[in-house]
Design a protein around this motif. Structure first.
Motif, PDB file in Angstrom:
ATOM      1  N   MET A   1       0.838  -1.169   0.000  1.00 55.68           N
ATOM      2  CA  MET A   1       0.000   0.000   0.000  1.00 55.68           C
ATOM      3  C   MET A   1       0.891   1.244   0.000  1.00 55.68           C
ATOM      4  O   MET A   1       1.598   1.504   0.943  1.00 55.68           O
ATOM      5  N   THR A   2       0.892   1.970  -1.082  1.00 56.82           N
ATOM      6  CA  THR A   2       1.704   3.185  -1.179  1.00 56.82           C
ATOM      7  C   THR A   2       0.871   4.314  -1.774  1.00 56.82           C
ATOM      8  O   THR A   2      -0.187   4.081  -2.342  1.00 56.82           O
ATOM      9  N   THR A   3       1.388   5.521  -1.645  1.00 59.06           N
ATOM     10  CA  THR A   3       0.717   6.651  -2.274  1.00 59.06           C
ATOM     11  C   THR A   3       0.782   6.435  -3.774  1.00 59.06           C
ATOM     12  O   THR A   3       1.847   6.271  -4.347  1.00 59.06           O
ATOM     13  N   ASN A   4      -0.372   6.438  -4.418  1.00 59.47           N
ATOM     14  CA  ASN A   4      -0.451   6.039  -5.810  1.00 59.47           C
ATOM     15  C   ASN A   4      -1.332   7.024  -6.577  1.00 59.47           C
ATOM     16  O   ASN A   4      -2.535   6.874  -6.622  1.00 59.47           O
ATOM     17  N   ALA A   5      -0.725   8.039  -7.156  1.00 62.88           N
ATOM     18  CA  ALA A   5      -1.473   9.001  -7.969  1.00 62.88           C
ATOM     19  C   ALA A   5      -1.364   8.558  -9.419  1.00 62.88           C
ATOM     20  O   ALA A   5      -0.291   8.532  -9.990  1.00 62.88           O
ATOM     21  N   ALA A   6      -2.485   8.208 -10.025  1.00 64.34           N
ATOM     22  CA  ALA A   6      -2.487   7.753 -11.409  1.00 64.34           C
ATOM     23  C   ALA A   6      -2.774   8.891 -12.384  1.00 64.34           C
ATOM     24  O   ALA A   6      -2.487   8.771 -13.569  1.00 64.34           O
ATOM     25  N   CYS A   8      -3.007  13.370 -12.989  1.00 60.52           N
ATOM     26  CA  CYS A   8      -2.580  14.700 -12.574  1.00 60.52           C
ATOM     27  C   CYS A   8      -3.704  15.385 -11.795  1.00 60.52           C
ATOM     28  O   CYS A   8      -4.842  15.426 -12.286  1.00 60.52           O
ATOM     29  N   PRO A   9      -3.414  15.928 -10.602  1.00 63.77           N
ATOM     30  CA  PRO A   9      -4.464  16.608  -9.846  1.00 63.77           C
ATOM     31  C   PRO A   9      -4.884  17.946 -10.461  1.00 63.77           C
ATOM     32  O   PRO A   9      -5.942  18.462 -10.138  1.00 63.77           O
ATOM     33  N   ARG A  10      -4.074  18.485 -11.365  1.00 62.51           N
ATOM     34  CA  ARG A  10      -4.411  19.773 -11.983  1.00 62.51           C
ATOM     35  C   ARG A  10      -5.271  19.583 -13.238  1.00 62.51           C
ATOM     36  O   ARG A  10      -6.317  20.193 -13.380  1.00 62.51           O
ATOM     37  N   PRO A  19       4.558   9.518  -8.294  1.00 63.81           N
ATOM     38  CA  PRO A  19       5.291  10.677  -7.756  1.00 63.81           C
ATOM     39  C   PRO A  19       6.576  10.249  -7.057  1.00 63.81           C
ATOM     40  O   PRO A  19       6.610   9.169  -6.476  1.00 63.81           O
ATOM     41  N   PRO A  20       7.623  11.054  -7.137  1.00 61.06           N
ATOM     42  CA  PRO A  20       7.654  12.375  -7.755  1.00 61.06           C
ATOM     43  C   PRO A  20       7.730  12.245  -9.280  1.00 61.06           C
ATOM     44  O   PRO A  20       8.495  11.466  -9.823  1.00 61.06           O
ATOM     45  N   ALA A  29       4.269  19.618 -11.425  1.00 59.12           N
ATOM     46  CA  ALA A  29       5.201  18.744 -10.707  1.00 59.12           C
ATOM     47  C   ALA A  29       4.479  18.187  -9.482  1.00 59.12           C
ATOM     48  O   ALA A  29       3.976  18.939  -8.643  1.00 59.12           O
ATOM     49  N   LEU A  30       4.412  16.870  -9.398  1.00 57.44           N
ATOM     50  CA  LEU A  30       3.698  16.200  -8.311  1.00 57.44           C
ATOM     51  C   LEU A  30       4.703  15.489  -7.410  1.00 57.44           C
ATOM     52  O   LEU A  30       5.528  14.707  -7.889  1.00 57.44           O
ATOM     53  N   PHE A  31       4.629  15.782  -6.113  1.00 48.92           N
ATOM     54  CA  PHE A  31       5.513  15.181  -5.114  1.00 48.92           C
ATOM     55  C   PHE A  31       4.678  14.484  -4.056  1.00 48.92           C
ATOM     56  O   PHE A  31       3.496  14.773  -3.894  1.00 48.92           O
ATOM     57  N   VAL A  32       5.299  13.581  -3.323  1.00 48.30           N
ATOM     58  CA  VAL A  32       4.676  12.982  -2.150  1.00 48.30           C
ATOM     59  C   VAL A  32       5.419  13.565  -0.957  1.00 48.30           C
ATOM     60  O   VAL A  32       6.540  13.156  -0.648  1.00 48.30           O
ATOM     61  N   ASN A  33       4.817  14.566  -0.319  1.00 46.81           N
ATOM     62  CA  ASN A  33       5.434  15.223   0.819  1.00 46.81           C
ATOM     63  C   ASN A  33       4.868  14.670   2.114  1.00 46.81           C
ATOM     64  O   ASN A  33       3.676  14.349   2.195  1.00 46.81           O
ATOM     65  N   ALA A  34       5.724  14.594   3.108  1.00 48.10           N
ATOM     66  CA  ALA A  34       5.285  14.119   4.423  1.00 48.10           C
ATOM     67  C   ALA A  34       4.279  15.102   5.010  1.00 48.10           C
ATOM     68  O   ALA A  34       4.444  16.313   4.903  1.00 48.10           O
ATOM     69  N   ARG A  35       3.236  14.560   5.627  1.00 47.84           N
ATOM     70  CA  ARG A  35       2.239  15.389   6.307  1.00 47.84           C
ATOM     71  C   ARG A  35       2.700  15.599   7.744  1.00 47.84           C
ATOM     72  O   ARG A  35       3.011  14.634   8.441  1.00 47.84           O
ATOM     73  N   PRO A  36       2.731  16.851   8.223  1.00 44.46           N
ATOM     74  CA  PRO A  36       3.194  17.093   9.592  1.00 44.46           C
ATOM     75  C   PRO A  36       2.141  16.729  10.636  1.00 44.46           C
ATOM     76  O   PRO A  36       0.946  16.905  10.414  1.00 44.46           O
ATOM     77  N   THR A  37       2.615  16.192  11.737  1.00 43.00           N
ATOM     78  CA  THR A  37       1.759  15.908  12.885  1.00 43.00           C
ATOM     79  C   THR A  37       2.407  16.512  14.120  1.00 43.00           C
ATOM     80  O   THR A  37       3.594  16.866  14.109  1.00 43.00           O
TER      81      THR A  37
END
Length: 176
Positions: A1-6, A8-10, A19-20, A29-37
């Motif tokens: 299970m990984t971040t999987n963008a198929a 473009c969000p734009r 990504p990236p 440009a699409l990146f997988v950035n860490a979400r802060p907690t």
């Protein structure tokens, strides 16, 4: 299970790679950035004798039933210190007093079928004289555990932060 963008969000065009990556149609440009907690290692007792920390038993997935420290995701543009205070109010029903910053840890969080990268920020904290009122939608119960014999926590970043907090407190108690 990984971040999987198929797509473009734009512009919605199919992406050539995970990504990236950059969209071949619109150049986004699409990146997988860490979400802060922001999370709290809530300690008890006077500063020189704080040897126990507060843990909550998770009521929901991921890792329902396991112990965790109070905390959660930062809202957009919210500083982690402010998020830590907010999470204390939401999850414990009290205003906590924040202490030192323990550190940042990279981890993962399963959400909506994806494993999201997170950047977990931990702060030492303690409670005022108020009584804890946990949010039953998030936690089943709470308990105090020794820092040196912490149970396995719901997320590995919590295990690491507790070890670091214990080392920090041991050094400060010894006068280093």
């Amino acid at each position: 299970m990984t971040t999987n963008a198929a797509h473009c969000p734009r512009c919605g065009s199919p992406l050539a790679a995970h990504p990236p990556t950059t969209c071949g149609i619109c150049g986004y440009a699409l990146f997988v950035n860490a979400r802060p907690t922001a999370s709290l290692i809530v300690l008890d007792g006077p500063p020189s004798q704080r040897v126990r920390f507060l843990a909550l038993r998770r009521a929901m997935e991921p890792n329902a039933g396991l112990w965790e420290t109070p905390g959660g995701f930062c809202d957009g543009w919210e500083h982690p210190r402010e998020a830590a205070l907010r999470e204390g109010r939401e999850e414990l029903g009290v205003t906590v007093e924040l202490g030192d910053f323990v550190g940042m840890y990279i981890g993962g969080y399963e959400f909506q079928g994806e494993l999201l990268p997170v950047l977990d920020c931990f702060f030492l904290a303690w409670l005022p004289a108020d009584r804890i009122q946990i949010d039953p939608g998030e936690s089943l119960e709470y308990s105090w555990f020794p820092l040196v014999k912490a149970p396995k926590m719901a997320f590995s970043t919590m295990d690491s932060a507790i070890v670091d907090a214990c080392a920090r407190l041991t050094l400060s108690t010894l006068g280093h």
